[in-house]
Write an enzyme that holds these catalytic residues in place. Structure first.
Site, PDB file in Angstrom:
ATOM      1  CB  CYS A   1      -0.827   0.059   1.277  1.00 13.74           C
ATOM      2  SG  CYS A   1      -1.897  -1.359   1.514  1.00 13.74           S
TER       3      CYS A   1
ATOM      4  N   GLY B   1      -1.289   0.774  -4.601  1.00  7.79           N
ATOM      5  CA  GLY B   1      -2.580   0.263  -4.144  1.00  7.79           C
ATOM      6  C   GLY B   1      -3.703   0.990  -4.849  1.00  7.79           C
TER       7      GLY B   1
ATOM      8  CG  ASN C   1       3.360  -0.741   2.594  1.00  5.11           C
ATOM      9  OD1 ASN C   1       4.475  -0.430   2.197  1.00  5.11           O
ATOM     10  ND2 ASN C   1       2.708  -1.746   2.054  1.00  5.11           N
ATOM     11  N   GLY C   2       2.038  -3.241   4.639  1.00  9.68           N
ATOM     12  CA  GLY C   2       2.710  -4.470   5.015  1.00  9.68           C
ATOM     13  C   GLY C   2       1.711  -5.541   5.380  1.00  9.68           C
TER      14      GLY C   2
ATOM     15  CE1 TYR D   1       4.100  -4.520 -11.355  1.00  7.57           C
ATOM     16  CE2 TYR D   1       3.600  -5.066  -9.081  1.00  7.57           C
ATOM     17  CZ  TYR D   1       3.179  -4.661 -10.339  1.00  7.57           C
ATOM     18  OH  TYR D   1       1.855  -4.397 -10.566  1.00  7.57           O
TER      19      TYR D   1
ATOM     20  CB  THR E   1       7.413  -2.527 -14.140  1.00  7.10           C
ATOM     21  OG1 THR E   1       6.295  -1.811 -13.608  1.00  7.10           O
ATOM     22  CG2 THR E   1       8.507  -2.582 -13.093  1.00  7.10           C
TER      23      THR E   1
ATOM     24  CG  ASP F   1       6.817  -8.749 -17.526  1.00  6.49           C
ATOM     25  OD1 ASP F   1       7.035  -7.597 -17.079  1.00  6.49           O
ATOM     26  OD2 ASP F   1       5.684  -9.227 -17.624  1.00  6.49           O
ATOM     27  CG  ASP F   2       8.328  -6.375 -13.800  1.00 11.11           C
ATOM     28  OD1 ASP F   2       7.656  -5.793 -14.667  1.00 11.11           O
ATOM     29  OD2 ASP F   2       7.812  -6.987 -12.856  1.00 11.11           O
TER      30      ASP F   2
HETATM   31  O1  PRP Z   1       2.764 -12.999 -14.208  1.00 15.94           O
HETATM   32  P1  PRP Z   1       1.740 -12.002 -13.804  1.00 15.94           P
HETATM   33  O2  PRP Z   1       0.852 -12.547 -12.738  1.00 15.94           O
HETATM   34  O3  PRP Z   1       0.980 -11.458 -14.972  1.00 15.94           O
HETATM   35  O4  PRP Z   1       2.465 -10.798 -13.078  1.00 15.94           O
HETATM   36  C1  PRP Z   1       3.585 -10.155 -13.573  1.00 15.94           C
HETATM   37  C2  PRP Z   1       3.245  -8.966 -14.415  1.00 15.94           C
HETATM   38  O5  PRP Z   1       2.430  -8.024 -13.649  1.00 15.94           O
HETATM   39  C3  PRP Z   1       3.092  -6.785 -13.559  1.00 15.94           C
HETATM   40  O6  PRP Z   1       2.615  -5.868 -14.546  1.00 15.94           O
HETATM   41  P2  PRP Z   1       1.462  -4.792 -14.272  1.00 15.94           P
HETATM   42  O7  PRP Z   1       0.557  -4.766 -15.421  1.00 15.94           O
HETATM   43  O8  PRP Z   1       0.832  -5.040 -12.932  1.00 15.94           O
HETATM   44  O9  PRP Z   1       2.175  -3.396 -14.084  1.00 15.94           O
HETATM   45  P3  PRP Z   1       3.195  -2.546 -14.958  1.00 15.94           P
HETATM   46  O10 PRP Z   1       2.385  -1.794 -15.981  1.00 15.94           O
HETATM   47  O11 PRP Z   1       3.833  -1.658 -13.928  1.00 15.94           O
HETATM   48  O12 PRP Z   1       4.195  -3.447 -15.595  1.00 15.94           O
HETATM   49  C4  PRP Z   1       4.543  -7.092 -13.807  1.00 15.94           C
HETATM   50  O13 PRP Z   1       5.214  -5.953 -14.323  1.00 15.94           O
HETATM   51  C5  PRP Z   1       4.471  -8.200 -14.819  1.00 15.94           C
HETATM   52  O14 PRP Z   1       4.267  -7.681 -16.121  1.00 15.94           O
HETATM   53  N1  GLN Z   2      -0.565  -4.159   0.864  1.00 11.43           N
HETATM   54  C1  GLN Z   2      -0.595  -3.706   2.087  1.00 11.43           C
HETATM   55  O1  GLN Z   2       0.316  -3.075   2.562  1.00 11.43           O
HETATM   56  C2  GLN Z   2      -1.830  -4.095   2.849  1.00 11.43           C
HETATM   57  C3  GLN Z   2      -1.975  -3.543   4.250  1.00 11.43           C
HETATM   58  C4  GLN Z   2      -2.928  -4.387   5.078  1.00 11.43           C
HETATM   59  N2  GLN Z   2      -2.369  -5.690   5.329  1.00 11.43           N
HETATM   60  C5  GLN Z   2      -4.271  -4.482   4.369  1.00 11.43           C
HETATM   61  O2  GLN Z   2      -4.614  -5.517   3.836  1.00 11.43           O
HETATM   62  O3  GLN Z   2      -4.976  -3.508   4.340  1.00 11.43           O
HETATM   63 MG    MG Z   3       4.127  -5.482 -16.125  1.00 11.20          MG
END
Ligand code: PRP
Ligand code: GLN
Ligand code: MG
Length: 491
Positions: free
Chosen positions: A2, A28, A101-102, A257, A303, A365-366
């Site tokens: 978050c 988030g 966050n966490g 990411y 990313t 991909d990242d």
């Molecule tokens: O294997 P998956 O479950 O698909 O997850 C991995 C993908 O999800 C994320 O992209 P995302 O679209 O969330 O964000 P971005 O636009 O920042 O890359 C990440 O960058 C990968 O592309």
């Molecule tokens: N991603 C998060 O940091 C989540 C914070 C908290 N565990 C929630 O679910 O609201």
């Molecule tokens: Mg992506």
């Protein structure tokens, strides 16, 4: 993950909190909230939705006060309901608003303990509400009318002694000021900044330094692992380490990411760490596949772009944009359900056919988590006329659940869990699949700050820095898999 932010200002802070949350939105997308202190009153507004939709003009007008905190949520515990949006509030002692966050890994034990020992009722399934109640309890037992920093530090030490997991937090104590703290391992990030105004100095804390940048706060430093920073209503700042001896182990997935590339975390530029990831991956490809026949390196936006650029350079192969992203659609991975994620990839990314026709392309991909993105993207590249479609991931295979604030709780949903690289390659339909080695990923980040010796790498290595009860892993697999969440939503 978050996004959290807190400001002790000299004038109303709501609009600065709002602006800060908009640049933390990538952390988030599910719900957002702001709490401000208006004299003796707490003002709180939180709803489901993106920051820009949650805070209407009318809502903003009510958020008076020169001290405030904000949160944008990506749920990792409990439900997606508005009841679990943050900040949370308890009225005793003093009145405390709180954003986290966490994720905690001993939530159930704490929930029982809270009720049986401390007689505190937790009204939601959120671990953040528990964390807030521990803080409140630890302040309450000191029975002070007049709070001092010592009392707050003692209470934070009490939180560290009881809570286990990842937490970066910011709280407002009414009549006193703001407190920000990080878990003893510093798993989740938190930075501190200041800015001078004609009315005096102001302070801010935020999940990422990008929020400080856009608000004109000068980055001072990261809040340290186990440290609490207190900023009183009149702008006095005090800090203390409230947990001794824990291993500092920031989450390495922030660099892969989660974080924005223009943020600095632990003195490491996220952008430069990603450049190094691309370089290392390029070295590995040249080592293991010296006679490769790649015609172009194509990032999967957004990313992976940074790592793909240096990877292409390393290989001496052209870097080309093959997919165009619809900038009005958010991040896919942090969407709550698999159905939404699958649809979103197709709606979000469109291929430029000419970049693929009759070419052997390396898609970068990242990370590959559930495989939602790579499966579809490979198919799109083939439909666009690619001859061979290779895939490279700037992170190693994600084989284990994350329990510290990233919502990948079910090993069964991770495409790499229990599978070899060949099996994953077949499943996603690639002609070749190359993953970064974990030691290279660690090098890529640690090279930015030699004092970083450890990281939380649990989703790659299965080693959990806090220790984690296998029963907890079984429980989150059962309660938080996509299937379980879908049932909850339709109930
Ligand atoms: O294997 P998956 O479950 O698909 O997850 C991995 C993908 O999800 C994320 O992209 P995302 O679209 O969330 O964000 P971005 O636009 O920042 O890359 C990440 O960058 C990968 O592309
Ligand atoms: N991603 C998060 O940091 C989540 C914070 C908290 N565990 C929630 O679910 O609201
Ligand atoms: Mg992506």
């Amino acid at each position: 993950m978050c996004g959290i932010i807190g400001i002790v200002g000299t004038a109303n802070v709501a609009s600065a909190l709002y602006d800060g949350l908009t640049v933390l939105q990538h952390r988030g997308q599910d719900a957002a909230g702001i709490a401000t202190v208006d004299g003796a009153k707490l003002r709180l507004h939180k709803r489901k939705g993106l920051v820009r939709d949650v805070f209407t003009q009318k809502a903003m007008e009510k958020l008076h006060g020169r001290i405030g905190i904000g949160h944008c949520r990506y749920p990792t515990a409990g439900s997606e309901d508005v009841d679990e949006a943050q900040p949370f509030y308890v009225n005793s002692p003093y009145g405390i608003a709180f954003a986290h966050n966490g994720n905690l890994v001993n939530t159930e034990a704490l929930r029982r303990e809270m009720f049986e020992q401390d007689r505190r009722h937790i009204n939601t399934n959120s671990d953040s509400e528990i964390l807030l109640n521990i803080l409140a309890h630890e302040l309450q037992i000191q029975e002070r009318m007049q709070l001092t920093p010592d009392h707050i530090f003692k209470a934070v030490a009490g939180v560290h002694a009881r809570a286990s997991g990842g937490y970066a937090c910011v709280g407002l104590v009414l009549g006193y000021g703001l407190v920000a703290f990080r878990d003893p391992h510093g798993i989740r990030p938190l930075v501190l900044g200041q800015r001078e105004t004609p009315n005096g100095r102001e302070y801010a804390v935020a999940s990422e330094s990008v929020a400080l940048d856009i608000l004109g706060f000068k980055f001072m430093r990261d809040v340290e692992p186990g440290e609490a920073v207190i900023i009183s209503e009149n702008g006095r700042i005090t800090a203390r380490h409230c947990a001794e001896g824990a291993v500092h182990a920031p989450c390495i997935f922030e660099y892969v990411y989660l974080a924005r590339p223009d943020s600095m975390i632990e003195d490491v530029s996220v952008y430069k760490a990603r450049l190094r990831m691309g370089e290392k991956l390029g070295e590995k490809i040249l080592r293991e596949w010296p006679d490769h026949d790649i015609d172009a390196v194509i990032p999967i936006p957004d990313t992976s772009r940074t790592a793909a650029s240096t990877l292409a350079m390393q290989l001496g192969v052209p870097f080309r944009e093959g997919f165009v992203k619809n900038r009005y659609i958010g991040r896919t991975f942090i969407m709550p359900g698999q159905g939404e994620r699958v649809q979103s990839v197709r709606r979000k990314l469109n291929a430029i056919d000419l970049e693929f026709r009759k070419k052997n392309v390396l898609l970068v991909d990242d990370s590959i988590v559930r495989g939602t993105t790579s499966r579809q993207i490979i198919q799109m590249a083939r439909e666009a006329g690619a001859r061979k479609v290779y895939v490279a991931s700037a992170a190693p295979p994600v084989r284990f659940p994350n329990v510290y604030g990233i919502d990948m709780p079910a090993a069964s949903e991770l495409i790499a869990a229990g599978r070899s690289v060949d099996e994953i390659q077949r499943l996603i339909g690639a002609d070749r699949l190359i993953y970064q080695d974990l030691e290279d990923l660690i090098w890529a980040v640690a090279d930015g700050n030699e004092s970083l010796k450890h990281f939380d790498t649990s989703c790659f290595s299965g080693e959990y820095i806090t220790g984690v009860d296998p029963a907890y892993l079984a429980q989150i697999e059962m309660l938080r898999s996509d299937e379980a969440k879908a049932k909850l939503r339709s109930a």
